[in-house]
Design a protein around this motif. Structure first.
Motif, PDB file in Angstrom:
ATOM      1  N   GLY A 131       9.048  -6.102 -18.025  1.00 21.77           N
ATOM      2  CA  GLY A 131       8.404  -7.264 -18.674  1.00 21.77           C
ATOM      3  C   GLY A 131       8.468  -7.489 -20.000  1.00 21.77           C
ATOM      4  O   GLY A 131       8.670  -8.733 -20.502  1.00 21.77           O
ATOM      5  N   ALA A 135      10.121 -10.846 -21.844  1.00 20.88           N
ATOM      6  CA  ALA A 135       9.518 -11.651 -22.716  1.00 20.88           C
ATOM      7  C   ALA A 135      10.438 -12.044 -23.981  1.00 20.88           C
ATOM      8  O   ALA A 135      10.461 -13.139 -24.823  1.00 20.88           O
ATOM      9  CB  ALA A 135       8.361 -11.182 -23.408  1.00 20.88           C
ATOM     10  N   VAL A 139      11.606 -15.365 -22.772  1.00 14.52           N
ATOM     11  CA  VAL A 139      10.218 -16.163 -23.212  1.00 14.52           C
ATOM     12  C   VAL A 139      10.508 -16.705 -24.612  1.00 14.52           C
ATOM     13  O   VAL A 139      10.204 -17.725 -25.214  1.00 14.52           O
ATOM     14  CB  VAL A 139       9.223 -15.494 -22.941  1.00 14.52           C
ATOM     15  CG1 VAL A 139       7.786 -16.328 -23.478  1.00 14.52           C
ATOM     16  CG2 VAL A 139       8.979 -15.193 -21.500  1.00 14.52           C
ATOM     17  N   PHE A 175       3.353  -9.512 -20.873  1.00 11.04           N
ATOM     18  CA  PHE A 175       4.283  -9.623 -19.764  1.00 11.04           C
ATOM     19  C   PHE A 175       4.499  -8.082 -19.102  1.00 11.04           C
ATOM     20  O   PHE A 175       4.701  -8.012 -17.910  1.00 11.04           O
ATOM     21  CB  PHE A 175       5.715 -10.209 -20.345  1.00 11.04           C
ATOM     22  CG  PHE A 175       5.599 -11.843 -20.417  1.00 11.04           C
ATOM     23  CD1 PHE A 175       6.221 -12.157 -19.543  1.00 11.04           C
ATOM     24  CD2 PHE A 175       5.277 -12.374 -21.495  1.00 11.04           C
ATOM     25  CE1 PHE A 175       6.339 -13.719 -19.490  1.00 11.04           C
ATOM     26  CE2 PHE A 175       5.146 -13.823 -21.578  1.00 11.04           C
ATOM     27  CZ  PHE A 175       5.606 -14.217 -20.756  1.00 11.04           C
ATOM     28  N   ALA A 178       1.757  -8.132 -16.512  1.00 10.00           N
ATOM     29  CA  ALA A 178       1.997  -8.839 -15.569  1.00 10.00           C
ATOM     30  C   ALA A 178       2.829  -8.451 -14.597  1.00 10.00           C
ATOM     31  O   ALA A 178       2.661  -8.721 -13.286  1.00 10.00           O
ATOM     32  CB  ALA A 178       2.178 -10.026 -16.201  1.00 10.00           C
ATOM     33  N   GLY A 214      -1.707 -17.074 -16.965  1.00  7.03           N
ATOM     34  CA  GLY A 214      -0.835 -17.327 -18.004  1.00  7.03           C
ATOM     35  C   GLY A 214      -1.176 -18.350 -18.994  1.00  7.03           C
ATOM     36  O   GLY A 214      -0.813 -18.311 -20.258  1.00  7.03           O
ATOM     37  N   THR A 218      -1.005 -16.738 -22.918  1.00  6.32           N
ATOM     38  CA  THR A 218      -0.013 -17.078 -23.668  1.00  6.32           C
ATOM     39  C   THR A 218      -0.284 -18.255 -24.429  1.00  6.32           C
ATOM     40  O   THR A 218      -1.428 -18.737 -24.573  1.00  6.32           O
ATOM     41  CB  THR A 218       1.015 -17.597 -22.739  1.00  6.32           C
ATOM     42  OG1 THR A 218       0.748 -18.880 -21.883  1.00  6.32           O
ATOM     43  CG2 THR A 218       1.684 -16.639 -21.806  1.00  6.32           C
ATOM     44  N   SER A 224       5.709 -21.411 -22.012  1.00  7.64           N
ATOM     45  CA  SER A 224       5.313 -19.919 -21.888  1.00  7.64           C
ATOM     46  C   SER A 224       4.477 -19.781 -20.744  1.00  7.64           C
ATOM     47  O   SER A 224       4.395 -18.714 -19.824  1.00  7.64           O
ATOM     48  CB  SER A 224       4.606 -19.339 -23.283  1.00  7.64           C
ATOM     49  OG  SER A 224       3.634 -20.402 -23.423  1.00  7.64           O
ATOM     50  N   LEU A 228       5.425 -17.033 -17.474  1.00 12.91           N
ATOM     51  CA  LEU A 228       4.615 -16.090 -17.005  1.00 12.91           C
ATOM     52  C   LEU A 228       4.064 -16.223 -15.744  1.00 12.91           C
ATOM     53  O   LEU A 228       3.979 -15.067 -14.977  1.00 12.91           O
ATOM     54  CB  LEU A 228       3.288 -15.861 -18.239  1.00 12.91           C
ATOM     55  CG  LEU A 228       2.294 -14.813 -17.948  1.00 12.91           C
ATOM     56  CD1 LEU A 228       3.286 -13.302 -17.825  1.00 12.91           C
ATOM     57  CD2 LEU A 228       1.204 -14.460 -18.748  1.00 12.91           C
TER      58      LEU A 228
END
Length: 261
Positions: A131, A135, A139, A175, A178, A214, A218, A224, A228
């Motif tokens: 995660g 990111a 991301v 992240f 998540a 999300g 974020t 973003s 997510l």
């Protein structure tokens, strides 16, 4: 080995430990966790400045030529790399931390629980790192590209190093947590709190919940939030799949242990 009054032998791990011994063992495990973090910090801190430059690369690459990040606080050039080194030390020590936790709780688990618990712990570490990597490599370039392109013309962007660090650490944590959704889903199924069919029936609510999470975790941009929410939904589906497999394995082991039932 010891024996019960009926002659059955008890494995040493199954004997009850006094409360004081439990507390002493917990203290030793905690000391080992702290020591692991300290060792990682001692190894990482000399490279704290270089690590901060690596961490800030996604946004520095998007700044116009001649512009750079700034420090609005006098102490930021010292404390920002220090904070980064400390957080990275905890991240690096996570395998040791989870192993110590595993060693503490393992004696109280049944054999089939041990066979499932250790893979879940190992997978949780991999998913958390995955995660954070997602990111950073996926991301951040998209989010920072969006932010630097949407600003009003004539506004000079000079990101503060401390604010940037707080932002990216929050994203790493969001992240990383998540990506633990498959583990949480499997645990809910194995503990009997729900079933794969019930979770599958609630899929529309889960998808909406993923986008709400999300939105909360974020920045307020659709890129973003979607980056997510969509992985969370996909990982939820994987959690249902692995939950079905894990429940079948537990059921087959139970039938082998109690063939007459």
């Amino acid at each position: 080995m010891t024996q019960q009054p009926d002659g059955n032998q008890i494995h040493p791990e199954q004997q009850e430990m006094p409360l004081i011994e439990h507390l002493l063992e917990l203290r030793n495990r905690l000391l080992k966790m702290v020591l692991a973090v300290v060792i990682c910090f001692a190894a990482i801190y000399p490279f704290a400045n270089e690590l901060y430059l690596w961490l800030s690369q996604p946004i520095r690459e998007l700044l116009p030529v001649g512009q750079s990040m700034i420090a609005t606080d006098v102490t930021s050039p010292f404390f920002a790399p220090l904070k980064l080194a400390l957080v990275l030390s905890v991240f690096a020590a996570i395998p040791v931390i989870l192993y110590q936790l595993w060693s503490f709780i393992a004696p109280g688990l049944y054999a089939h629980e041990k066979r499932l618990a250790f893979p879940l712990l190992f997978t949780s570490v991999i998913l958390f790192y995955a995660g954070a990597a997602f990111a950073y490599y996926v991301v951040f370039p998209l989010v920072f590209g969006f932010f630097t392109a949407i600003g009003p013309e004539g506004i000079v962007e000079l990101p503060d190093i401390n604010s940037y660090l707080n932002f990216v650490l929050k994203m790493f944590f969001a992240f990383g947590v998540a990506f633990e959704i498959p583990i949480a889903t499997v645990l809910l199924i194995l503990t009997g709190a729900t079933t794969p069919d019930d979770l599958a029936a609630k899929r529309p609510y889960v998808v909406v919940g993923c986008f709400i999470i999300g939105m909360l975790l974020t920045p307020p941009d659709i890129i973003s939030q979607t980056l997510l929410a969509v992985p969370m939904w996909i990982l939820f589906e994987f959690g249902i799949l692995f939950g079905r497999l894990a429940r079948r394995e537990v059921a087959s082991e139970d039938s082998e242990d109690f063939p007459g039932e």
